[in-house]
Motif scaffolding. Structure first.
Motif, PDB file in Angstrom:
ATOM      1  N   LYS A  41      73.223   8.236  36.395  1.00  0.00           N
ATOM      2  CA  LYS A  41      73.334   8.663  34.906  1.00  0.00           C
ATOM      3  C   LYS A  41      74.490   9.428  34.950  1.00  0.00           C
ATOM      4  O   LYS A  41      74.523  10.670  35.593  1.00  0.00           O
ATOM      5  CB  LYS A  41      72.052   9.281  34.320  1.00  0.00           C
ATOM      6  N   THR A  42      75.390   9.260  34.170  1.00  0.00           N
ATOM      7  CA  THR A  42      76.452  10.083  33.556  1.00  0.00           C
ATOM      8  C   THR A  42      76.867  10.350  32.217  1.00  0.00           C
ATOM      9  O   THR A  42      76.468   9.379  31.392  1.00  0.00           O
ATOM     10  CB  THR A  42      77.802   9.514  34.232  1.00  0.00           C
ATOM     11  N   GLY A  43      77.056  11.438  31.713  1.00  0.00           N
ATOM     12  CA  GLY A  43      77.224  11.772  30.514  1.00  0.00           C
ATOM     13  C   GLY A  43      76.102  11.992  29.677  1.00  0.00           C
ATOM     14  O   GLY A  43      75.132  11.233  29.641  1.00  0.00           O
ATOM     15  N   GLU A  44      75.941  13.077  28.668  1.00  0.00           N
ATOM     16  CA  GLU A  44      74.656  13.434  27.914  1.00  0.00           C
ATOM     17  C   GLU A  44      75.249  14.322  26.876  1.00  0.00           C
ATOM     18  O   GLU A  44      76.194  15.100  26.987  1.00  0.00           O
ATOM     19  CB  GLU A  44      73.589  13.651  28.642  1.00  0.00           C
ATOM     20  N   ARG A  45      74.471  14.678  25.912  1.00  0.00           N
ATOM     21  CA  ARG A  45      74.478  15.841  25.017  1.00  0.00           C
ATOM     22  C   ARG A  45      73.259  16.714  25.618  1.00  0.00           C
ATOM     23  O   ARG A  45      72.368  16.787  25.723  1.00  0.00           O
ATOM     24  CB  ARG A  45      74.106  15.178  23.685  1.00  0.00           C
ATOM     25  N   THR A  46      74.103  18.098  25.752  1.00  0.00           N
ATOM     26  CA  THR A  46      73.209  19.057  26.255  1.00  0.00           C
ATOM     27  C   THR A  46      72.750  20.039  24.914  1.00  0.00           C
ATOM     28  O   THR A  46      73.635  20.162  23.924  1.00  0.00           O
ATOM     29  CB  THR A  46      73.844  19.942  27.294  1.00  0.00           C
ATOM     30  N   GLY A  47      71.752  20.931  25.004  1.00  0.00           N
ATOM     31  CA  GLY A  47      71.270  21.653  24.366  1.00  0.00           C
ATOM     32  C   GLY A  47      70.994  21.275  22.800  1.00  0.00           C
ATOM     33  O   GLY A  47      70.793  22.077  21.942  1.00  0.00           O
ATOM     34  N   GLY A  48      70.429  20.078  22.677  1.00  0.00           N
ATOM     35  CA  GLY A  48      70.053  19.515  21.493  1.00  0.00           C
ATOM     36  C   GLY A  48      68.679  20.214  21.028  1.00  0.00           C
ATOM     37  O   GLY A  48      68.003  20.746  22.047  1.00  0.00           O
ATOM     38  N   ARG A  49      68.583  20.294  19.870  1.00  0.00           N
ATOM     39  CA  ARG A  49      67.285  21.127  19.196  1.00  0.00           C
ATOM     40  C   ARG A  49      66.972  20.292  17.881  1.00  0.00           C
ATOM     41  O   ARG A  49      67.684  19.542  17.200  1.00  0.00           O
ATOM     42  CB  ARG A  49      67.954  22.471  18.749  1.00  0.00           C
ATOM     43  N   TYR A  50      65.505  20.392  17.868  1.00  0.00           N
ATOM     44  CA  TYR A  50      64.712  20.149  16.531  1.00  0.00           C
ATOM     45  C   TYR A  50      64.477  21.341  15.753  1.00  0.00           C
ATOM     46  O   TYR A  50      64.006  22.172  16.489  1.00  0.00           O
ATOM     47  CB  TYR A  50      63.433  19.486  17.012  1.00  0.00           C
ATOM     48  N   HIS A  51      65.127  21.336  14.517  1.00  0.00           N
ATOM     49  CA  HIS A  51      64.705  22.408  13.735  1.00  0.00           C
ATOM     50  C   HIS A  51      63.349  22.367  12.979  1.00  0.00           C
ATOM     51  O   HIS A  51      63.154  21.569  12.627  1.00  0.00           O
ATOM     52  CB  HIS A  51      65.963  22.640  12.820  1.00  0.00           C
ATOM     53  N   ILE A  52      62.613  23.541  13.271  1.00  0.00           N
ATOM     54  CA  ILE A  52      61.374  23.391  12.626  1.00  0.00           C
ATOM     55  C   ILE A  52      61.114  24.552  11.560  1.00  0.00           C
ATOM     56  O   ILE A  52      61.905  25.310  11.532  1.00  0.00           O
ATOM     57  CB  ILE A  52      60.106  23.451  13.640  1.00  0.00           C
ATOM     58  N   GLU A  53      59.888  24.385  10.873  1.00  0.00           N
ATOM     59  CA  GLU A  53      59.672  25.590   9.942  1.00  0.00           C
ATOM     60  C   GLU A  53      59.636  26.979  10.427  1.00  0.00           C
ATOM     61  O   GLU A  53      59.268  27.004  11.469  1.00  0.00           O
ATOM     62  CB  GLU A  53      58.352  25.273   8.998  1.00  0.00           C
ATOM     63  N   GLY A  54      60.377  27.956   9.577  1.00  0.00           N
ATOM     64  CA  GLY A  54      60.463  29.217  10.171  1.00  0.00           C
ATOM     65  C   GLY A  54      61.661  29.628  10.976  1.00  0.00           C
ATOM     66  O   GLY A  54      61.758  30.622  11.580  1.00  0.00           O
ATOM     67  N   GLY A  55      62.709  28.427  11.011  1.00  0.00           N
ATOM     68  CA  GLY A  55      63.767  28.802  11.842  1.00  0.00           C
ATOM     69  C   GLY A  55      63.691  28.690  13.116  1.00  0.00           C
ATOM     70  O   GLY A  55      64.687  29.063  13.963  1.00  0.00           O
ATOM     71  N   ASN A  56      62.918  28.153  13.607  1.00  0.00           N
ATOM     72  CA  ASN A  56      62.635  27.969  15.103  1.00  0.00           C
ATOM     73  C   ASN A  56      63.187  26.480  15.656  1.00  0.00           C
ATOM     74  O   ASN A  56      63.300  25.644  14.731  1.00  0.00           O
ATOM     75  CB  ASN A  56      61.173  28.275  15.619  1.00  0.00           C
ATOM     76  N   THR A  57      63.348  26.311  16.943  1.00  0.00           N
ATOM     77  CA  THR A  57      63.739  25.031  17.231  1.00  0.00           C
ATOM     78  C   THR A  57      62.940  24.600  18.574  1.00  0.00           C
ATOM     79  O   THR A  57      62.383  25.559  19.105  1.00  0.00           O
ATOM     80  CB  THR A  57      65.287  25.306  17.732  1.00  0.00           C
ATOM     81  N   LEU A  58      62.983  23.354  18.689  1.00  0.00           N
ATOM     82  CA  LEU A  58      62.392  22.871  19.835  1.00  0.00           C
ATOM     83  C   LEU A  58      63.292  21.762  20.530  1.00  0.00           C
ATOM     84  O   LEU A  58      64.210  21.164  19.888  1.00  0.00           O
ATOM     85  CB  LEU A  58      61.157  21.944  19.551  1.00  0.00           C
ATOM     86  N   THR A  59      63.368  21.793  21.808  1.00  0.00           N
ATOM     87  CA  THR A  59      64.157  20.779  22.733  1.00  0.00           C
ATOM     88  C   THR A  59      63.713  19.544  22.904  1.00  0.00           C
ATOM     89  O   THR A  59      64.492  18.524  22.933  1.00  0.00           O
ATOM     90  CB  THR A  59      64.460  21.195  24.106  1.00  0.00           C
ATOM     91  N   SER A  60      62.433  19.150  22.418  1.00  0.00           N
ATOM     92  CA  SER A  60      61.704  17.759  22.734  1.00  0.00           C
ATOM     93  C   SER A  60      60.318  17.679  21.941  1.00  0.00           C
ATOM     94  O   SER A  60      59.854  18.959  21.417  1.00  0.00           O
ATOM     95  CB  SER A  60      61.593  17.512  24.230  1.00  0.00           C
ATOM     96  N   MET A  61      59.781  16.849  21.938  1.00  0.00           N
ATOM     97  CA  MET A  61      58.473  16.696  21.303  1.00  0.00           C
ATOM     98  C   MET A  61      57.212  17.031  22.265  1.00  0.00           C
ATOM     99  O   MET A  61      56.193  16.790  22.071  1.00  0.00           O
ATOM    100  CB  MET A  61      58.219  15.293  20.648  1.00  0.00           C
ATOM    101  N   ASN A  62      57.803  16.778  23.616  1.00  0.00           N
ATOM    102  CA  ASN A  62      56.485  17.053  24.708  1.00  0.00           C
ATOM    103  C   ASN A  62      55.771  18.408  24.522  1.00  0.00           C
ATOM    104  O   ASN A  62      56.463  19.333  24.144  1.00  0.00           O
ATOM    105  CB  ASN A  62      57.288  17.082  26.172  1.00  0.00           C
ATOM    106  N   GLY A  63      54.371  18.284  24.460  1.00  0.00           N
ATOM    107  CA  GLY A  63      53.594  19.245  24.340  1.00  0.00           C
ATOM    108  C   GLY A  63      53.380  19.785  22.982  1.00  0.00           C
ATOM    109  O   GLY A  63      52.819  20.932  22.623  1.00  0.00           O
ATOM    110  N   VAL A  64      53.918  19.158  21.971  1.00  0.00           N
ATOM    111  CA  VAL A  64      53.724  19.559  20.543  1.00  0.00           C
ATOM    112  C   VAL A  64      52.743  18.923  19.945  1.00  0.00           C
ATOM    113  O   VAL A  64      52.192  17.936  20.072  1.00  0.00           O
ATOM    114  CB  VAL A  64      55.279  19.285  19.849  1.00  0.00           C
ATOM    115  N   TYR A  65      51.954  19.905  19.114  1.00  0.00           N
ATOM    116  CA  TYR A  65      50.698  19.604  18.254  1.00  0.00           C
ATOM    117  C   TYR A  65      51.024  19.508  16.805  1.00  0.00           C
ATOM    118  O   TYR A  65      52.125  20.346  16.209  1.00  0.00           O
ATOM    119  CB  TYR A  65      49.650  20.516  18.461  1.00  0.00           C
ATOM    120  N   ALA A  66      50.373  19.053  16.147  1.00  0.00           N
ATOM    121  CA  ALA A  66      50.481  18.783  14.635  1.00  0.00           C
ATOM    122  C   ALA A  66      49.070  18.567  14.002  1.00  0.00           C
ATOM    123  O   ALA A  66      47.934  18.389  14.641  1.00  0.00           O
ATOM    124  CB  ALA A  66      51.441  17.620  14.187  1.00  0.00           C
ATOM    125  N   ILE A  67      48.997  18.919  12.793  1.00  0.00           N
ATOM    126  CA  ILE A  67      47.917  18.651  11.920  1.00  0.00           C
ATOM    127  C   ILE A  67      47.706  17.159  11.462  1.00  0.00           C
ATOM    128  O   ILE A  67      48.480  16.722  10.754  1.00  0.00           O
ATOM    129  CB  ILE A  67      47.595  19.477  10.932  1.00  0.00           C
TER     130      ILE A  67
END
Length: 405
Positions: free
Chosen positions: A299-325
């Motif tokens: 594998k070559t080339g990729e985007r680094t440091g990507g983030r999901y922006h969530i409520e409260g100004g926080n960020t996540l790098t992936s949906m792994n281990g994320v919970y929801a109602i």
């Protein structure tokens, strides 16, 4: 008498008090080439078919020309179940063997390799007699059975290989062996269970040290193809999986002979798509079009440091281990492909935004060999013959446990 039109026949019938009779659904009309002039008609019903044998008797071996090729034997013209005309070549097994090896291998190859191919051709016939009986013949002339286009490429060497192995076949515990073969294994054949799901003890996969000695002669000894993430995404989705953009492709397990046994695709949401054994082989050959199941992925080339922006100004790098109602008010772990509501409507959660672009993600697959890797490698047979092995030693190497008689 025979007449070329119904009107002509009716006129004759009226004169002599006869009746007009036409052919049945099994009738065959023979016309002068390039014209519509009927020379004669043959109608043997369901039990008989028209056959044409060149020459006056069987004391000489004659040739028939058909569609630009030359053939030994007799040509049969049959309307199976009263349907379309089926043309088949009725030929002795030894003439058939001679013709097959002239197409499956070059006649310039070492004689012991040609002899191994000859035994393989006879063994395939023994095991598949009547495979296409519903069409009115035993085996076909394509790669579905064995490549067969007559005797144009036969010569003294293919005839020698046929004669010196006359009537010999491969057997396993009294049953005809399934003598599959292919072009090149790249270093090791494979257990049939991992590729086609079936099980035969003599199709067990062997490490092949011989091919490498002639690697400069083998067209796909090393072969490289590059895929974009979008191409891999399309491949996975074409198999019916709802995946987001594929961002990773890994070989997760290899077999004892060095071929790929398990692979894993991962999409932008972290969802994994594993394929093992027969399914991994199908992906490689059918979806990705690889020449071999013996390969590595870089594998070559990729985007680094990507983030999901969530409520409260926080960020996540992936949906792994994320919970929801969920809709019932219960808290549960997010799985599968999460959906989100955007200005364009409902859709898959996109890949994380932001980060530094380091180039388009590319996956370079480097494979070795060409073919399904089951049974005998033809180039391996070449290499073994060149090193002094006999045809029976070659066959017993690639099909451990067989007998030849």
């Amino acid at each position: 008498g025979a007449y070329t039109s119904q009107e002509e026949a009716q006129g004759a019938a009226a004169m002599i008090g006869g009746t007009v009779v036409g052919t049945s659904a099994y009738g065959v009309s023979v016309v002068k080439t390039g014209t519509s002039r009927i020379l004669f008609q043959f109608d043997g019903g369901e039990e008989r078919s028209l056959a044409v044998a060149p020459g006056l008797d069987n004391s000489l071996k004659y040739e028939t020309h058909f569609r630009g090729e030359r053939y030994y034997g007799v040509f049969q013209f049959r309307r199976v179940k009263g349907g379309d005309l089926v043309v088949s070549n009725l030929i002795s097994l030894e003439d058939y063997t001679n013709s097959v090896i002239s197409r499956e291998m070059s006649s310039s190859w070492p004689i012991e390799a040609l002899k191994a191919q000859a035994v393989s051709a006879r063994s395939y016939y023994e095991d598949n007699l009547g495979k296409h009986a519903s069409y009115g013949f035993d085996i076909c002339s394509t790669t579905d059975c064995r490549v067969y286009f007559g005797m144009a490429q036969t010569n003294e060497r293919t005839l020698q290989a046929t004669r010196e192995t006359a009537a010999l076949r491969a057997w396993y515990q009294g049953e005809p062996a399934k003598t599959f073969y292919f072009a090149s294994d790249g270093g090791g054949t494979e257990n049939v269970k991992n590729v086609w799901g079936s099980s035969f003890p003599y199709l067990c996969g062997v490490i092949d040290p011989y091919e490498e000695t002639i690697s400069d002669k083998i067209a796909y000894w090393d072969h490289t193809v590059t895929f974009t993430g979008a191409q891999l995404t399309q491949a996975v989705q074409s198999m019916g999986y709802n995946c987001a953009a594929i961002v990773d492709f890994l070989v997760t397990e290899t077999t004892p002979t060095g071929n790929v046994k398990s692979i894993l695709f991962t999409d932008a949401n972290g969802k994994e798509f594993p394929f093992t054994q027969i399914n991994a082989a199908k992906v490689a050959r059918n979806q990705l079009g690889l020449k071999s199941i013996r390969y590595t992925v870089t594998k070559t080339g990729e985007r680094t440091g990507g983030r999901y922006h969530i409520e409260g100004g926080n960020t996540l790098t992936s949906m792994n281990g994320v919970y929801a109602i969920n809709s019932n008010g219960a808290v549960e772990k997010i799985s599968g492909n999460p959906y989100v509501i955007t200005s364009a409507g409902e859709g898959f959660l996109p890949a994380p935004a932001g980060g530094e672009e380091t180039g388009e993600v590319l996956f370079t697959v480097t494979s070795r060999g060409n073919g399904h890797s089951i049974g005998m490698s033809q180039w391996g047979a070449y290499a073994m013959a060149q090193q002094g092995f006999t045809f029976d030693q070659i066959l017993k190497f690639y099909y451990p446990g067989i007998e030849i008689y």
